[in-house]
Design an enzyme around this catalytic site. Structure first.
Site, PDB file in Angstrom:
ATOM      1  N   HIS A 116     -32.082  30.902 -24.795  1.00 63.19           N
ATOM      2  CA  HIS A 116     -31.499  29.651 -25.269  1.00 63.19           C
ATOM      3  C   HIS A 116     -31.518  29.673 -26.790  1.00 63.19           C
ATOM      4  O   HIS A 116     -32.565  29.813 -27.403  1.00 63.19           O
ATOM      5  CB  HIS A 116     -32.295  28.470 -24.726  1.00 63.19           C
ATOM      6  CG  HIS A 116     -31.535  27.182 -24.779  1.00 63.19           C
ATOM      7  ND1 HIS A 116     -30.337  27.002 -24.122  1.00 63.19           N
ATOM      8  CD2 HIS A 116     -31.782  26.015 -25.421  1.00 63.19           C
ATOM      9  CE1 HIS A 116     -29.890  25.769 -24.341  1.00 63.19           C
ATOM     10  NE2 HIS A 116     -30.748  25.159 -25.138  1.00 63.19           N
ATOM     11  N   ASP A 152     -30.886  11.903 -33.427  1.00 67.53           N
ATOM     12  CA  ASP A 152     -31.978  12.581 -32.713  1.00 67.53           C
ATOM     13  C   ASP A 152     -33.149  12.823 -33.673  1.00 67.53           C
ATOM     14  O   ASP A 152     -34.145  12.103 -33.632  1.00 67.53           O
ATOM     15  CB  ASP A 152     -31.473  13.896 -32.094  1.00 67.53           C
ATOM     16  CG  ASP A 152     -32.543  14.586 -31.258  1.00 67.53           C
ATOM     17  OD1 ASP A 152     -33.598  13.965 -30.996  1.00 67.53           O
ATOM     18  OD2 ASP A 152     -32.353  15.755 -30.852  1.00 67.53           O
ATOM     19  N   LYS A 172     -36.167  10.698 -26.389  1.00 66.78           N
ATOM     20  CA  LYS A 172     -36.949  11.739 -25.708  1.00 66.78           C
ATOM     21  C   LYS A 172     -38.377  11.232 -25.605  1.00 66.78           C
ATOM     22  O   LYS A 172     -38.984  10.917 -26.628  1.00 66.78           O
ATOM     23  CB  LYS A 172     -36.975  13.038 -26.527  1.00 66.78           C
ATOM     24  CG  LYS A 172     -35.639  13.697 -26.757  1.00 66.78           C
ATOM     25  CD  LYS A 172     -35.804  14.881 -27.713  1.00 66.78           C
ATOM     26  CE  LYS A 172     -34.459  15.514 -28.023  1.00 66.78           C
ATOM     27  NZ  LYS A 172     -34.544  16.467 -29.144  1.00 66.78           N
ATOM     28  N   LYS A 188     -23.012  20.047 -23.934  1.00 65.72           N
ATOM     29  CA  LYS A 188     -23.435  19.861 -25.317  1.00 65.72           C
ATOM     30  C   LYS A 188     -23.581  21.228 -25.948  1.00 65.72           C
ATOM     31  O   LYS A 188     -24.327  22.076 -25.453  1.00 65.72           O
ATOM     32  CB  LYS A 188     -24.754  19.105 -25.355  1.00 65.72           C
ATOM     33  CG  LYS A 188     -25.267  18.888 -26.768  1.00 65.72           C
ATOM     34  CD  LYS A 188     -26.381  17.870 -26.788  1.00 65.72           C
ATOM     35  CE  LYS A 188     -27.651  18.500 -27.273  1.00 65.72           C
ATOM     36  NZ  LYS A 188     -28.732  17.500 -27.422  1.00 65.72           N
ATOM     37  N   GLU A 243     -29.565  14.815 -20.515  1.00 68.69           N
ATOM     38  CA  GLU A 243     -29.490  16.278 -20.568  1.00 68.69           C
ATOM     39  C   GLU A 243     -30.802  16.845 -20.016  1.00 68.69           C
ATOM     40  O   GLU A 243     -31.365  17.787 -20.564  1.00 68.69           O
ATOM     41  CB  GLU A 243     -29.246  16.755 -22.003  1.00 68.69           C
ATOM     42  CG  GLU A 243     -30.284  16.263 -22.991  1.00 68.69           C
ATOM     43  CD  GLU A 243     -30.033  16.701 -24.432  1.00 68.69           C
ATOM     44  OE1 GLU A 243     -28.894  17.045 -24.776  1.00 68.69           O
ATOM     45  OE2 GLU A 243     -31.006  16.691 -25.202  1.00 68.69           O
ATOM     46  N   GLU A 283     -23.961  14.917 -32.556  1.00 68.18           N
ATOM     47  CA  GLU A 283     -25.398  14.666 -32.645  1.00 68.18           C
ATOM     48  C   GLU A 283     -25.973  15.191 -33.947  1.00 68.18           C
ATOM     49  O   GLU A 283     -25.812  16.366 -34.281  1.00 68.18           O
ATOM     50  CB  GLU A 283     -26.098  15.307 -31.443  1.00 68.18           C
ATOM     51  CG  GLU A 283     -27.605  15.065 -31.422  1.00 68.18           C
ATOM     52  CD  GLU A 283     -28.244  15.525 -30.117  1.00 68.18           C
ATOM     53  OE1 GLU A 283     -27.519  15.657 -29.107  1.00 68.18           O
ATOM     54  OE2 GLU A 283     -29.459  15.759 -30.114  1.00 68.18           O
ATOM     55  N   LYS A 311     -24.571  23.651 -29.126  1.00 70.13           N
ATOM     56  CA  LYS A 311     -25.383  23.761 -30.328  1.00 70.13           C
ATOM     57  C   LYS A 311     -24.533  24.342 -31.455  1.00 70.13           C
ATOM     58  O   LYS A 311     -23.782  25.312 -31.246  1.00 70.13           O
ATOM     59  CB  LYS A 311     -26.596  24.652 -30.065  1.00 70.13           C
ATOM     60  CG  LYS A 311     -27.616  24.008 -29.139  1.00 70.13           C
ATOM     61  CD  LYS A 311     -28.349  22.882 -29.856  1.00 70.13           C
ATOM     62  CE  LYS A 311     -29.422  22.253 -28.969  1.00 70.13           C
ATOM     63  NZ  LYS A 311     -30.107  21.139 -29.654  1.00 70.13           N
ATOM     64  N   ASP A 329     -24.248  19.319 -31.067  1.00 73.05           N
ATOM     65  CA  ASP A 329     -25.515  19.002 -31.739  1.00 73.05           C
ATOM     66  C   ASP A 329     -25.681  19.959 -32.905  1.00 73.05           C
ATOM     67  O   ASP A 329     -25.780  21.173 -32.704  1.00 73.05           O
ATOM     68  CB  ASP A 329     -26.682  19.143 -30.755  1.00 73.05           C
ATOM     69  CG  ASP A 329     -28.007  18.697 -31.370  1.00 73.05           C
ATOM     70  OD1 ASP A 329     -28.012  18.275 -32.549  1.00 73.05           O
ATOM     71  OD2 ASP A 329     -29.028  18.763 -30.658  1.00 73.05           O
TER      72      ASP A 329
HETATM   73 MN    MN Z   1     -30.767  17.228 -30.738  1.00 73.78          MN
END
Ligand code: MN
Length: 373
Positions: free
Chosen positions: A22, A249, A273, A167, A327, A224, A169, A198
């Site tokens: 990831h 975030d 979160k 989403k 997510e 994001e 990155k 994001d």
């Molecule tokens: Mn984030």
């Protein structure tokens, strides 16, 4: 009621292998380190909570190693001998002993809720005020790889029927190249799936105002955290300039941050979160502030294993204003199951498990298999 007295606090670090690496802007991981915190009471009940960050200390400064030291040396002594239903007082006293370290505090706070709920034979969501839903849609996260690689993974994921939005990155390459990559992906997925990005705080105000309008034009539905967490002014300027919502975030960790973002009109969506905020209660407080301001929330992830995912799910299912879904895909990214009964994902999303506490049970054999020595 002395059965609720806390007798032991234990921690264990596991490294859970992932199905694929990831990738974030600057970090990558092929296994997710997780800290489990176990709180055992005199009545023989054990509550568990999870301390986890997305692949290392780059996001917020904490790691499983720092969390283990903070929990064992500084937080456990505050807990021992106290009753789990004194949770409000315990959390107050924890904040007198340890500043910041919200990821570590989350592990303890969730373990206390799990143990308390199990003593009462109720689910954690009952302690959070009851249910608004029993399942939630789950967005899949795609990495910083080239567009063809990302599109191939997205189309394969759509075939599973588990996800309807993605989403991506950003921030790993030159902004113009990165935008071209996302535009190519958005064209392939137009009308088929929602695309969100994001940037993980990698850009500044000028780069954002220069490049983000092209993403909005390409059909990206949500941006994001383009700028550093502290730069709420820039976030507000970007929010004002774009026709699509900006989600906070890195700028949003505490209820005080939420108040500041509302006052600055800096974000159209809040990424909540449990991990980054110190647990279920702070997440709830943030969601209440957001609701009062008319701002929808999103149940975001630090790539939790099933324990942290279940905790976030209890929060999500007891929060009415999660307009952007979740997510909570962490367990799907992991190559190994940690629970006796896996969490259920299907076309309706991630389902809230039944049963007392978090409603899930860790498999001791799996902990032994992935425990770090
Ligand atoms: Mn984030």
């Amino acid at each position: 009621m002395s059965e609720m007295r806390i007798e032991r606090v234990e921690t264990v670090v596991v490294d859970i292998p992932l199905r694929r690496a990831h990738r974030f802007a600057r970090a990558s991981m092929d296994a997710q380190p997780v800290l489990y915190v176990f709180v055992r009471t005199a009545g023989g009940v054990t509550g568990v909570g999870e301390g986890v960050v997305p692949g290392g200390p780059w996001w917020g400064g904490e790691s499983v190693e720092t969390m283990q030291v903070i929990v064992e040396r500084y937080l456990a002594p505050v807990l021992l001998g106290r009753r789990v239903d004194e949770i409000a007082g315990i959390l107050r006293d924890i904040n007198d002993v340890v500043a910041a370290n919200l990821f570590a505090k989350t592990a303890v706070e969730v373990a206390l809720h799990d143990a308390w709920a199990r003593h009462l034979d109720v689910a954690v969501h009952t302690l959070l005020g009851g249910l608004a839903r029993t399942r939630i849609p789950v967005t899949w996260a795609l990495g910083t790889e080239p567009a063809p690689v990302v599109v191939e993974e997205a189309l394969a994921k759509l075939d599973t029927g588990l996800h309807r939005s993605f989403k991506l990155k950003m921030g790993a390459q030159d902004p113009a190249d990165d935008v071209a990559r996302i535009v190519a992906v958005a064209e392939k997925l137009a009308g088929v799936a929602g695309v969100r990005v994001d940037i993980n705080a990698r850009w500044d105000r000028l780069i954002s105002l220069t490049h983000l309008p092209a993403l909005a034009e390409a059909g990206v539905e949500l941006i994001e955290q383009p700028v550093p967490g502290h730069d709420v002014d820039a976030l507000a300027a970007i929010s004002a300039a774009l026709p699509i919502p900006v989600m906070a975030d890195e700028s949003l960790r505490t209820p005080a941050d939420a108040i500041r973002l509302v006052g600055a009109r800096a974000a159209g969506v809040f990424a909540v979160k449990t991990t980054k905020s110190g647990g279920l209660r702070a997440s709830r407080a943030i969601a209440e502030i957001a609701a009062a301001a008319g701002i929808p929330c999103y149940a975001a992830t630090s790539i939790e294993s099933p324990i942290g995912t279940a905790a976030a799910l209890h929060f999500a299912c007891s929060t009415p204003t999660l307009g952007w879904g979740s997510e909570l895909f962490g367990p799907l990214l992991m190559a190994e199951e940690m629970l006796v009964e896996p969490l259920v994902y299907d076309a309706d999303g991630l389902h809230l498990p039944d049963g007392p506490g978090l409603g899930v049970e860790l498999d001791p054999a799996r902990i032994a298999a992935f425990r770090r020595d």
